[in-house]
Design an enzyme around this catalytic site. Structure first.
Site, PDB file in Angstrom:
ATOM      1  CB  SER A   1     147.716 -40.796 164.385  1.00  0.00           C
ATOM      2  OG  SER A   1     148.152 -39.490 164.616  1.00  0.00           O
TER       3      SER A   1
ATOM      4  CE  LYS B   1     151.263 -38.567 164.955  1.00  0.00           C
ATOM      5  NZ  LYS B   1     151.902 -37.418 165.592  1.00  0.00           N
TER       6      LYS B   1
ATOM      7  CE  LYS C   1     145.631 -43.879 167.374  1.00  0.00           C
ATOM      8  NZ  LYS C   1     146.007 -42.697 166.633  1.00  0.00           N
TER       9      LYS C   1
END
Ligand SMILES: NC(=O)c1ccc[n+]([C@@H]2O[C@H](COP(=O)([O-])OP(=O)(O)OC[C@H]3O[C@@H](n4cnc5c(N)ncnc54)[C@H](OP(=O)(O)O)[C@@H]3O)[C@@H](O)[C@H]2O)c1
Length: 295
Positions: free
Chosen positions: A95, A170, A239
């Protein structure tokens, strides 16, 4: 078609296991014991360097925490770049960051290597079952090549745009997950503190318009029973929301909800550490409210 898989983490290992069945599969992992164990369990070949892995493969797949580790493993004397063959396909299932992916695609393109960002959703259970959703950012021809590979572990395989688009989708999906985790935690904490049984509240929400993956799956299977399994690190979700934040701002869209959620997750990461699961953000809400959401 020889495949090299780099990064046998919580989700990478079960994804790679599906690719070992047709084989041949070469694996590399930072902690060598994991790649050796994987190789003996699934009939793959464990190699000592990323370069060796790339040199042995028509398709190289990375599944690492962030784009930073992907770029690190590409570089250096024993890096992937030194081994990649012209004509190979590089799929990044991390990702990751859309900008980093465009940079990587440029470097690889100069060497005749095609690139697609192909992050996944569906969690560890989806990886084990081979039912992941794969969102691919690539040109049409590269997408067709990628599809034939990722169908080993993917069920829904969606071409979402050029390089970087997979990572953008994503990150945004995971920002929505973040928002839901915190909103559901706060909502249930308030109800429980006011005396409503958590299970009864959830039964109503799940038959009503407030339901989500968090209320239907995560809270019943992880919070109500106090199980708190560790399958997807909160640090990784932190993140992801940061990537979503930058993406929204770069697109010129004010996103105050994503901004706030990002700040709350970063604070939760500082409190809970790098190994905590993302659902454990609800533990902090419980602690602050002085209740437990069980039932
Ligand atoms: N877990 C999920 O449910 C899930 C779902 C969807 C997407 N993702 C995404 O998939 C990616 C991988 O997630 P994960 O849950 O598998 O993570 P993880 O369990 O933390 O595993 C990370 C992998 O990357 C390796 N690694 C970490 N730092 C490295 C470095 N500096 N150099 C080389 N290798 C390094 C680790 O090696 P070691 O074994 O040596 O630590 C391990 O193989 C992430 O981008 C995540 O956001 C995860």
């Amino acid at each position: 078609m020889a495949v090299a898989f780099i990064g046998l983490g919580a989700i990478g290992a079960p994804m790679a296991a599906h690719l070992a069945k047709p084989g041949p599969l070469v694996v590399w992992n930072r902690t060598r014991a994991k790649s050796r164990d994987f190789a003996s369990k699934y009939g793959a070949t464990a190699v000592e360097t990323p370069r060796e892995a790339a040199a042995a493969a028509d398709v190289v797949i990375t599944c690492l925490p962030t784009s930073r580790q992907v770029e690190e493993l590409l570089s250096g004397a024993d890096g992937l770049l030194q081994g990649l063959r012209p004509g190979a396909l590089f799929l990044d299932c991390t990702s990751g960051d859309p900008g980093a992916s465009r940079r990587i695609a440029g470097v690889l393109g100069e060497r005749g290597v095609a690139f697609a960002d192909a992050p996944v959703s569906g969690g560890v259970s989806g990886a084990v079952a081979g039912t992941l959703t794969v969102m691919v950012g690539a040109d049409q021809e590269t997408f067709e090549r990628a599809r034939r590979v990722v169908q080993a572990f993917g069920q829904r395989i969606e071409h979402v745009g050029p390089v970087g688009a997979g990572h953008a989708v994503k990150a945004i999906n995971n920002a929505l997950l973040d928002v839901n985790v915190l909103a559901v935690g706060e909502a249930l904490a308030a109800l429980v503190k006011a005396g409503v049984p958590a299970r009864a509240a959830l039964n109503v929400v799940n038959a009503s318009s407030g339901r989500s993956f968090v209320t239907e799956v995560l809270v019943p299977e992880r919070v109500l029973n106090g199980a708190w399994p560790r399958t997807f690190r909160l640090a990784l979700l932190d993140k992801d929301v940061e990537i979503a934040r930058s993406f929204a701002h770069d697109a010129g869209v004010a996103a105050p909800l994503i901004d706030l959620t990002g700040s709350l997750f970063t604070a939760a990461r500082a409190q809970l550490g790098e190994e905590a699961d993302h659902v454990e953000a609800i533990k902090l809400i419980e602690q602050s409210a002085g209740i437990e959401i069980r039932g």
